[in-house]
Scaffold this motif. Structure first.
Motif, short mmCIF file in Angstrom:
data_model
loop_
_atom_site.label_atom_id
_atom_site.label_comp_id
_atom_site.label_asym_id
_atom_site.label_seq_id
_atom_site.Cartn_x
_atom_site.Cartn_y
_atom_site.Cartn_z
N SER A 28 -6.25 -3.80 -6.07
CA SER A 28 -7.58 -4.27 -5.71
C SER A 28 -8.33 -3.13 -4.84
CB SER A 28 -7.52 -5.64 -5.05
OG SER A 28 -8.72 -6.04 -4.69
N ARG A 29 -9.70 -3.13 -4.99
CA ARG A 29 -10.52 -2.38 -4.09
C ARG A 29 -10.69 -2.83 -2.84
NH1 ARG A 29 -13.41 1.41 -7.36
NH2 ARG A 29 -13.35 0.65 -9.52
N THR A 30 -10.28 -4.01 -2.48
CA THR A 30 -10.33 -4.81 -1.32
C THR A 30 -9.12 -4.53 -0.34
OG1 THR A 30 -9.71 -6.82 -2.18
CG2 THR A 30 -11.86 -6.82 -2.07
N THR A 31 -8.00 -3.99 -0.99
CA THR A 31 -6.86 -3.68 -0.16
C THR A 31 -6.99 -2.67 0.85
OG1 THR A 31 -5.93 -2.45 -1.99
CG2 THR A 31 -5.21 -4.68 -1.87
N ASP A 32 -6.21 -2.55 1.83
CA ASP A 32 -6.19 -1.37 2.57
C ASP A 32 -5.81 -0.23 2.09
OD1 ASP A 32 -6.89 -3.01 5.03
OD2 ASP A 32 -4.89 -3.87 4.54
N ILE A 33 -4.85 -0.19 1.25
CA ILE A 33 -4.46 1.02 0.29
C ILE A 33 -4.30 0.67 -1.16
CG2 ILE A 33 -2.36 2.76 -0.11
CD1 ILE A 33 -1.26 1.96 2.69
N THR A 34 -5.37 1.41 -1.71
CA THR A 34 -5.53 1.06 -3.08
C THR A 34 -4.83 1.96 -4.06
OG1 THR A 34 -7.58 0.14 -2.48
CG2 THR A 34 -7.17 0.59 -4.96
N LEU A 35 -3.87 1.51 -4.81
CA LEU A 35 -3.18 2.32 -6.10
C LEU A 35 -3.72 1.99 -7.45
CD1 LEU A 35 0.28 2.15 -4.21
CD2 LEU A 35 -1.35 3.98 -3.89
N PHE A 36 -4.43 2.83 -8.15
CA PHE A 36 -4.92 2.45 -9.23
C PHE A 36 -3.95 2.38 -10.46
CE2 PHE A 36 -8.99 3.44 -6.73
CZ PHE A 36 -9.45 2.18 -6.88
#
Length: 154
Positions: A28-36
């Motif tokens: 999610s884009r709202t997480t502190d660390i985003t892994l797409f």
């Protein structure tokens, strides 16, 4: 605490992630660390500091969070410096300086066995397997000698 994760496997573009703790890791884009990546859950795991050491817990992810070869449950597990953390198919290496050995021993002496239990296979002096229960509490760091190790594979 200054800590970072180095990407050592997977398709992540960033090669190093500076940690600002506590941190939620996920797609999610709202997480502190985003892994797409499709194998990473929206809110996959949480990394936080306890007594100068990194701790990690899975947040109910579908594909699991691994420290080394150990698949985590929702209980917090110690993430040692130089240890691998796998989220989906992305493997990260923990990079931080733990507290000095003297302060680790005194902190470990204050550790109380409160919290959920993780079952682990151990061995007695004859080499036979025996069950052990280790307790982890998110507010306390387990003794380094109490690391949960994966059991023998059949």
């Amino acid at each position: 605490m200054q800590a970072k994760l180095r990407v050592i496997g997977g398709e992540e573009q960033t090669r190093q992630i500076e940690l600002h703790l506590p941190a939620i890791v996920g797609r999610s884009r709202t997480t502190d660390i985003t892994l797409f990546h499709p194998l990473v859950s929206r809110q996959h795991c949480e990394i936080f500091e306890a007594e100068g050491r990194l701790m990690v817990r899975d947040l109910g992810s579908l594909n699991g969070t691994f420290v080394g070869e150990l698949r985590l449950a929702e209980e917090a597990v110690l993430l040692e410096p130089g240890e691998r953390l796998t989220v989906g198919c992305i493997t990260l290496l923990a990079d931080y300086q733990p507290p000095a050995a003297a302060s680790s021993e005194s902190a470990a002496g204050d550790w109380s066995p409160a919290g959920p239990t993780i079952e682990s296979a151990g061995h007695d002096s004859s080499g036979d397997s025996k069950g052990e229960s280790l307790r982890f509490d998110a507010g306390h760091t387990p003794r380094p000698s109490s690391r949960v190790q994966p059991g023998p594979r059949d």
